[in-house]
Design a protein around this motif. Structure first.
Motif, PDB file in Angstrom:
ATOM      1  N   THR A 180       0.870  -1.176   0.000  1.00 42.85           N
ATOM      2  CA  THR A 180       0.000   0.000   0.000  1.00 42.85           C
ATOM      3  C   THR A 180       0.900   1.216   0.000  1.00 42.85           C
ATOM      4  OG1 THR A 180      -0.124   0.117   2.416  1.00 42.85           O
ATOM      5  CG2 THR A 180      -1.785  -1.197   1.293  1.00 42.85           C
ATOM      6  N   PHE A 181       0.472   2.282  -0.630  1.00 42.86           N
ATOM      7  CA  PHE A 181       1.321   3.467  -0.715  1.00 42.86           C
ATOM      8  C   PHE A 181       0.459   4.717  -0.851  1.00 42.86           C
ATOM      9  CE2 PHE A 181       0.556   1.727  -4.883  1.00 42.86           C
ATOM     10  CZ  PHE A 181       0.299   2.814  -5.706  1.00 42.86           C
ATOM     11  N   LEU A 182       1.032   5.821  -0.450  1.00 39.59           N
ATOM     12  CA  LEU A 182       0.339   7.094  -0.540  1.00 39.59           C
ATOM     13  C   LEU A 182       0.746   7.771  -1.843  1.00 39.59           C
ATOM     14  CD1 LEU A 182      -1.597   8.715   1.282  1.00 39.59           C
ATOM     15  CD2 LEU A 182       0.394  10.017   2.070  1.00 39.59           C
ATOM     16  N   TYR A 183      -0.230   8.090  -2.672  1.00 36.59           N
ATOM     17  CA  TYR A 183       0.048   8.688  -3.978  1.00 36.59           C
ATOM     18  C   TYR A 183      -0.971   9.787  -4.236  1.00 36.59           C
ATOM     19  CZ  TYR A 183       1.088   8.995  -8.985  1.00 36.59           C
ATOM     20  OH  TYR A 183       1.459   9.431 -10.237  1.00 36.59           O
ATOM     21  N   ASN A 184      -0.474  11.015  -4.413  1.00 40.42           N
ATOM     22  CA  ASN A 184      -1.361  12.175  -4.591  1.00 40.42           C
ATOM     23  C   ASN A 184      -2.388  12.262  -3.464  1.00 40.42           C
ATOM     24  OD1 ASN A 184      -0.036  12.937  -6.928  1.00 40.42           O
ATOM     25  ND2 ASN A 184      -1.473  11.856  -8.286  1.00 40.42           N
ATOM     26  N   THR A 185      -1.894  12.062  -2.250  1.00 41.98           N
ATOM     27  CA  THR A 185      -2.676  12.141  -0.999  1.00 41.98           C
ATOM     28  C   THR A 185      -3.687  11.003  -0.837  1.00 41.98           C
ATOM     29  OG1 THR A 185      -4.513  13.540  -1.782  1.00 41.98           O
ATOM     30  CG2 THR A 185      -2.479  14.669  -1.076  1.00 41.98           C
ATOM     31  N   GLN A 186      -3.702  10.039  -1.759  1.00 36.02           N
ATOM     32  CA  GLN A 186      -4.638   8.912  -1.671  1.00 36.02           C
ATOM     33  C   GLN A 186      -3.896   7.610  -1.391  1.00 36.02           C
ATOM     34  OE1 GLN A 186      -6.957   8.836  -5.281  1.00 36.02           O
ATOM     35  NE2 GLN A 186      -8.410  10.362  -4.505  1.00 36.02           N
ATOM     36  N   LEU A 187      -4.488   6.782  -0.553  1.00 34.27           N
ATOM     37  CA  LEU A 187      -3.912   5.476  -0.241  1.00 34.27           C
ATOM     38  C   LEU A 187      -4.310   4.488  -1.326  1.00 34.27           C
ATOM     39  CD1 LEU A 187      -2.200   4.275   2.087  1.00 34.27           C
ATOM     40  CD2 LEU A 187      -4.325   3.360   3.031  1.00 34.27           C
ATOM     41  N   ARG A 188      -3.299   3.865  -1.959  1.00 39.36           N
ATOM     42  CA  ARG A 188      -3.566   2.924  -3.044  1.00 39.36           C
ATOM     43  C   ARG A 188      -2.801   1.627  -2.809  1.00 39.36           C
ATOM     44  NH1 ARG A 188      -3.191   6.217  -8.698  1.00 39.36           N
ATOM     45  NH2 ARG A 188      -3.582   4.073  -9.438  1.00 39.36           N
ATOM     46  N   THR A 189      -3.157   0.592  -3.571  1.00 38.80           N
ATOM     47  CA  THR A 189      -2.442  -0.680  -3.513  1.00 38.80           C
ATOM     48  C   THR A 189      -1.866  -0.990  -4.888  1.00 38.80           C
ATOM     49  OG1 THR A 189      -4.399  -1.984  -4.082  1.00 38.80           O
ATOM     50  CG2 THR A 189      -3.980  -1.561  -1.732  1.00 38.80           C
ATOM     51  N   GLY A 190      -0.816  -1.823  -4.888  1.00 30.79           N
ATOM     52  CA  GLY A 190      -0.214  -2.206  -6.147  1.00 30.79           C
ATOM     53  C   GLY A 190       0.905  -3.204  -5.910  1.00 30.79           C
ATOM     54  N   ILE A 191       1.477  -3.693  -7.012  1.00 29.87           N
ATOM     55  CA  ILE A 191       2.587  -4.636  -6.942  1.00 29.87           C
ATOM     56  C   ILE A 191       3.902  -3.880  -7.145  1.00 29.87           C
ATOM     57  CG2 ILE A 191       3.623  -6.734  -7.869  1.00 29.87           C
ATOM     58  CD1 ILE A 191       0.941  -7.166  -6.513  1.00 29.87           C
ATOM     59  N   LEU A 192       4.812  -4.015  -6.190  1.00 34.49           N
ATOM     60  CA  LEU A 192       6.130  -3.392  -6.338  1.00 34.49           C
ATOM     61  C   LEU A 192       6.901  -4.220  -7.366  1.00 34.49           C
ATOM     62  CD1 LEU A 192       8.409  -2.315  -3.340  1.00 34.49           C
ATOM     63  CD2 LEU A 192       9.254  -2.911  -5.599  1.00 34.49           C
ATOM     64  N   THR A 193       7.121  -3.642  -8.540  1.00 30.09           N
ATOM     65  CA  THR A 193       7.681  -4.430  -9.638  1.00 30.09           C
ATOM     66  C   THR A 193       9.173  -4.228  -9.880  1.00 30.09           C
ATOM     67  OG1 THR A 193       7.128  -2.739 -11.284  1.00 30.09           O
ATOM     68  CG2 THR A 193       5.466  -4.432 -10.824  1.00 30.09           C
ATOM     69  N   ASP A 194       9.683  -3.017  -9.627  1.00 34.73           N
ATOM     70  CA  ASP A 194      11.073  -2.782 -10.026  1.00 34.73           C
ATOM     71  C   ASP A 194      11.567  -1.449  -9.479  1.00 34.73           C
ATOM     72  OD1 ASP A 194      13.503  -3.221 -11.237  1.00 34.73           O
ATOM     73  OD2 ASP A 194      12.689  -3.451 -13.267  1.00 34.73           O
ATOM     74  N   LEU A 195      12.865  -1.181  -9.733  1.00 31.35           N
ATOM     75  CA  LEU A 195      13.472   0.130  -9.507  1.00 31.35           C
ATOM     76  C   LEU A 195      13.725   0.783 -10.852  1.00 31.35           C
ATOM     77  CD1 LEU A 195      16.253  -0.523  -6.816  1.00 31.35           C
ATOM     78  CD2 LEU A 195      14.160   0.773  -6.479  1.00 31.35           C
ATOM     79  N   THR A 196      13.585   2.087 -10.922  1.00 31.59           N
ATOM     80  CA  THR A 196      13.971   2.810 -12.130  1.00 31.59           C
ATOM     81  C   THR A 196      15.486   3.018 -12.107  1.00 31.59           C
ATOM     82  OG1 THR A 196      13.885   5.042 -11.208  1.00 31.59           O
ATOM     83  CG2 THR A 196      11.796   4.068 -11.970  1.00 31.59           C
ATOM     84  N   PRO A 197      16.094   3.415 -13.229  1.00 34.02           N
ATOM     85  CA  PRO A 197      17.534   3.694 -13.253  1.00 34.02           C
ATOM     86  C   PRO A 197      17.942   4.791 -12.263  1.00 34.02           C
ATOM     87  CG  PRO A 197      16.736   3.426 -15.480  1.00 34.02           C
ATOM     88  CD  PRO A 197      15.521   3.467 -14.598  1.00 34.02           C
ATOM     89  N   GLU A 198      16.968   5.602 -11.837  1.00 33.27           N
ATOM     90  CA  GLU A 198      17.257   6.665 -10.874  1.00 33.27           C
ATOM     91  C   GLU A 198      17.087   6.202  -9.428  1.00 33.27           C
ATOM     92  OE1 GLU A 198      16.386   7.897 -14.745  1.00 33.27           O
ATOM     93  OE2 GLU A 198      14.900   7.041 -13.348  1.00 33.27           O
TER      94      GLU A 198
END
Length: 323
Positions: A278-296
């Motif tokens: 679960t993560f906070l995104y644009n002030t909203q709590l959402r769920t998702g699959i942590l898939t990878d890291l970006t090059p940054e």
């Protein structure tokens, strides 16, 4: 002065017996002065055995932070300017407010009253068995990429602690070290930019590790742990610091020389990779699959049919089933 010089001699021969006569001759003082200095060191917590008719020995497991002991453990390269404070609000803040500090200033605190983590969070750092320190970099900053500094620091702490303890530790993005769901260490990196040029003028790397901590306040019992609590062993914290700094100096160079290698090593130990979070995104709590890291070094999360890039400072993560 006698006490500090005596401790240096004992540190250099840790675990070995040094005769009182040899110590007095080396220090140029009386046997009584040596005895008094030994008593003062014992009062400070150093584990020193007095062996009748033989001399004194600093036990290998003795664990008291001191400038002499740290300098002996760290060696000559690179040249650190070591300071040990009895108590300070935060070692990072202390360095930020001390304009005269030199490059490679290395400040340890036996106790922090306002230890800080990312996003203004506090870090429990009032236990005398903890290891709390900050390193200041002011020279050759062009050799480092500040955007990867926190990643380099977290990987260094994880690798060093895993080597010392044998525990399979993980990194909770971006800067916390975990073991079986509990926090073991935290990192806070802070940089100063020149306003006119936008170049980095200083870098402070703050590290807090629960080393020999035997317990936590009730509100932290279920979320924090220590090396001692997980292994039942007492660690010499100056040796822990040496191992962390050895990894850190190498990984800081990788931030510029080979960030791909750095990110690859970091990703191997990334907590929750491939799992629902679960993560906070644009002030909203959402769920998702942590898939990878970006090059940054940012997180990629698959959520509601799209990939979302999560940047440092914007999120709070926990496992999905803990909602």
């Amino acid at each position: 002065m006698v006490k500090e010089e005596l401790l240096k001699l004992l540190e250099e021969s840790r675990g070995e017996i040094l005769s009182g006569n040899d110590l007095k001759d080396t220090l140029g003082v009386s046997r009584n002065a040596v005895w008094k200095a030994i008593q003062l060191l014992k009062e400070e917590g150093h584990h020193i055995d007095s062996v009748k008719n033989k001399g004194y020995t600093l036990l290998k497991e003795s664990d008291v932070l001191s400038v002499g002991g740290l300098m002996q453990a760290l060696g000559a390269q690179p040249s650190y300017h070591v300071e040990v404070l009895k108590e300070v609000p935060s070692t990072n803040t202390y360095l930020k407010e001390s304009d005269s500090k030199k490059n490679n200033a290395l400040v340890f605190a036996k106790k922090q009253t306002k230890g800080r983590g990312r996003l203004g969070r506090s870090f429990f750092s009032e236990d005398l068995g903890g290891l709390y320190f900050s390193l200041l970099k002011k020279e050759d900053l062009a050799r480092y990429s500040p955007s990867y500094a926190t990643i380099a620091c977290a990987l260094s702490v994880r690798d060093a602690l895993s080597e010392i303890s044998g525990l399979p530790l993980s990194i909770k993005w971006v800067n916390d070290i975990y073991y079986e769901g509990k926090k073991l260490a935290g990192i806070l990196t802070e940089g100063t930019l020149e306003m006119e040029t936008g170049t980095l003028s200083s870098l402070i790397l703050g590290i807090g590790i629960n080393v020999n901590t035997k317990g936590f306040p009730q509100e932290l019992e279920d979320i924090a742990t220590s090396l001692f609590m997980e292994t039942g062993r007492t660690y010499v914290r100056q040796d822990v610091a040496k191992n962390v700094l050895s990894h850190l100096e190498k990984n800081l160079l990788l931030t510029k020389e080979n960030p791909v290698e750095l990110l690859s090593a970091y990703k191997k130990h990334l907590l929750y990779l491939g799992e629902e979070i679960t993560f906070l995104y644009n002030t909203q709590l959402r769920t998702g699959i942590l898939t990878d890291l970006t090059p940054e070094g940012h997180l990629l999360v698959e959520s509601e049919g799209s990939l979302i890039t999560l940047h440092s400072g914007e999120i709070s993560i926990r496992k999905g089933e803990q909602k």
